[in-house]
Write an enzyme that holds these catalytic residues in place. Structure first.
Site, short mmCIF file in Angstrom:
data_model
loop_
_atom_site.label_atom_id
_atom_site.label_comp_id
_atom_site.label_asym_id
_atom_site.label_seq_id
_atom_site.Cartn_x
_atom_site.Cartn_y
_atom_site.Cartn_z
N ASN A 40 -8.28 3.54 -0.23
CA ASN A 40 -6.88 3.33 -0.60
C ASN A 40 -6.03 3.63 0.63
O ASN A 40 -6.17 4.66 1.25
CB ASN A 40 -6.48 4.22 -1.77
CG ASN A 40 -5.14 3.82 -2.36
OD1 ASN A 40 -4.13 3.81 -1.66
ND2 ASN A 40 -5.13 3.47 -3.63
N GLY A 41 -5.13 2.73 0.94
CA GLY A 41 -4.32 2.86 2.15
C GLY A 41 -3.08 3.72 2.02
O GLY A 41 -2.33 3.88 2.99
#
Length: 164
Positions: A40-41
């Site tokens: 997840n960024g």
């Protein structure tokens, strides 16, 4: 299917901006941390935008986020869902967080950013109708690895909006 419960908000009284997801995924729930999935960024993006070292421990990143006036929470407080996808949330199981109490305790919130379409849809349906007129809100592209239609660079460019 068991009931999943989200996290309390990360927020200080002087918060000016609220960032909302829909509901923590399995990796986040297991770790007890917002956006814990390694792909997840969220933290890479937010740390870049807010000039926070992304290699800091989670507690330190969360503290610095809050000190800079940003609050982090989810639209849902609880639900039933198999896996981590928002599309798998059972609609009849959704419980919405107490936004009336949150906004009363954080009266300086002037902007809300929604992390992805599901968060925006839930917010629009359950929270926005009672939202104070001075609070603006905007959907941003999901930082989830499931949102492959945006590159990390494109997400980063769009998420810069949180500091404007």
């Amino acid at each position: 299917m068991s009931r999943l419960e989200g996290f309390p908000p990360i927020a200080l009284p002087h918060a000016h901006t609220l960032i909302l997801g829909s509901m923590p995924g399995a990796a986040s729930l297991a770790a007890g941390q917002y956006y814990a999935h390694p792909r997840n960024g969220f933290w890479r993006i937010v740390c870049e935008v807010l000039d926070i070292d992304p290699t800091l421990p989670y507690a330190e990143r969360a503290r610095l986020l809050a000190e800079r006036g940003y609050a982090l929470w989810d639209v849902l407080s609880a639900c039933r869902r198999k896996g981590s996808l928002d599309s798998d949330i059972e609609p009849e199981s959704m419980e919405v967080n107490d936004f009336d109490a949150f906004f009363a305790a954080h009266a300086g919130i002037a902007r809300v950013f929604l992390n992805g379409t599901t968060a925006a849809t839930l917010f629009k349906r359950h929270v926005a109708p009672r939202l104070a007129a001075h609070i603006a809100w905007q959907r941003l592209p999901s930082t989830s690895p499931a949102n492959a239609s945006y590159s990390l660079a494109d997400k980063l460019a769009t998420w810069r909006e949180i500091v404007r």
